[in-house]
Design a protein around this motif. Structure first.
Motif, PDB file in Angstrom:
ATOM      1  N   ALA A  23       0.821  -1.216   0.000  1.00 37.46           N
ATOM      2  CA  ALA A  23       0.000   0.000   0.000  1.00 37.46           C
ATOM      3  C   ALA A  23       0.852   1.261   0.000  1.00 37.46           C
ATOM      4  N   LEU A  26       1.076   3.452  -3.100  1.00 42.54           N
ATOM      5  CA  LEU A  26      -0.099   4.176  -3.589  1.00 42.54           C
ATOM      6  C   LEU A  26       0.092   5.687  -3.502  1.00 42.54           C
ATOM      7  N   CYS A  31      -4.423   5.188  -6.344  1.00 40.93           N
ATOM      8  CA  CYS A  31      -5.525   4.808  -5.460  1.00 40.93           C
ATOM      9  C   CYS A  31      -6.842   4.727  -6.216  1.00 40.93           C
ATOM     10  N   ARG A  42      -8.347   0.471  -6.135  1.00 37.17           N
ATOM     11  CA  ARG A  42      -7.411   0.169  -5.057  1.00 37.17           C
ATOM     12  C   ARG A  42      -7.841   0.855  -3.760  1.00 37.17           C
ATOM     13  N   LEU A  46      -8.292  -0.776  -0.016  1.00 42.32           N
ATOM     14  CA  LEU A  46      -7.688  -0.215   1.193  1.00 42.32           C
ATOM     15  C   LEU A  46      -8.760   0.070   2.243  1.00 42.32           C
ATOM     16  N   ALA A  94      -4.660   5.563   4.068  1.00 38.56           N
ATOM     17  CA  ALA A  94      -3.463   4.950   4.648  1.00 38.56           C
ATOM     18  C   ALA A  94      -3.446   5.119   6.165  1.00 38.56           C
ATOM     19  N   GLN A  97      -6.089   2.774   7.732  1.00 34.58           N
ATOM     20  CA  GLN A  97      -5.668   1.384   7.689  1.00 34.58           C
ATOM     21  C   GLN A  97      -4.598   1.112   8.743  1.00 34.58           C
ATOM     22  N   LEU A 148      -4.355  -5.426  -4.639  1.00 36.45           N
ATOM     23  CA  LEU A 148      -3.977  -4.040  -4.943  1.00 36.45           C
ATOM     24  C   LEU A 148      -3.293  -3.924  -6.312  1.00 36.45           C
TER      25      LEU A 148
END
Length: 216
Positions: A23, A26, A31, A42, A46, A94, A97, A148
């Motif tokens: 990730a 990205l 994304c 993507r 996520l 991000a 996550q 992804l």
């Protein structure tokens, strides 16, 4: 299928590192690009992985407190959360996550032996001991790192994890699953309905493996 809890926890943490590293590639443009999953960018992947950590955290808290806390309020809420979350900026996705994964890991690390044995209920309605939570998370981060479509492949995942996933998905697919042989990574990609090298898999009569719908 029963996965040894120590292995599941190890795979969960190893898978999280793999997902985080994937990730990290990205940006805003990447994304919004398609993932390997139909109709999902993507960003949607996520958002799903972040929301999954939050949902499994509910189960961890259920095991810790004894107070029933479902993974999701409803299937509709789950779908809406992914759809809306997939539109968030890459940086916010991000952060979400990373934060949700960290809280889940910390909460699981604090469970006592007795709390690990407490039963919880998955989003599919299965009643399982809390010891299964790390396996549920390991599957998500490992497989969705591949989804992804940023360079991580099933061949990059641990072989012992792939063997466990092969056994589980084969059992879940049921007795009608045709016998197919080939390299483990390609077989797991096929079993989970992901892109795979068709020339590496075959049935006993030599014909290609049939297409399977997405799993997970």
């Amino acid at each position: 299928m029963t996965v040894p809890p120590a292995d599941a926890l190890r795979w969960m943490r190893q898978g999280q590192r793999i997902f985080d590293a994937t990730a990290a590639r990205l940006d805003a443009t990447a994304c919004a690009a398609p993932s390997l999953l139909p109709d999902w960018t993507r960003g949607h992947v996520l958002a799903h992985v972040a929301a999954n950590a939050d949902a499994l955290l509910n189960l961890a808290r259920w095991a810790s407190t004894g107070t029933e806390t479902p993974m999701y309020a409803s299937p509709e809420e789950r779908a809406a959360g992914i759809a809306q979350g997939g539109l968030l900026p890459a940086a916010r996705l991000a952060d979400w996550q990373a934060r949700s994964a960290g809280v889940l890991d910390t909460t699981l690390a604090g469970l006592t032996d007795e709390q690990w044995r407490h039963e919880v209920r998955t989003a599919q309605g299965r009643t399982v001991p809390a010891t299964e939570i790390p396996w549920l998370r390991a599957r998500e981060v490992m497989v969705h790192a591949v989804d992804l479509d940023l360079g991580t492949a099933f061949t990059d995942l641990p072989a012992d994890f792939l063997a466990a996933l092969d056994a589980e998905v084969s059992a879940r697919r049921g007795p009608d699953l045709p016998p197919v042989t080939g390299p483990l990574a390609d077989r797991v990609a096929w079993l989970t309905g992901r892109p795979h090298r068709r020339d590496r898999l075959s049935r006993p009569d030599g014909t290609p493996a049939p297409d399977l719908g997405p799993w997970l």
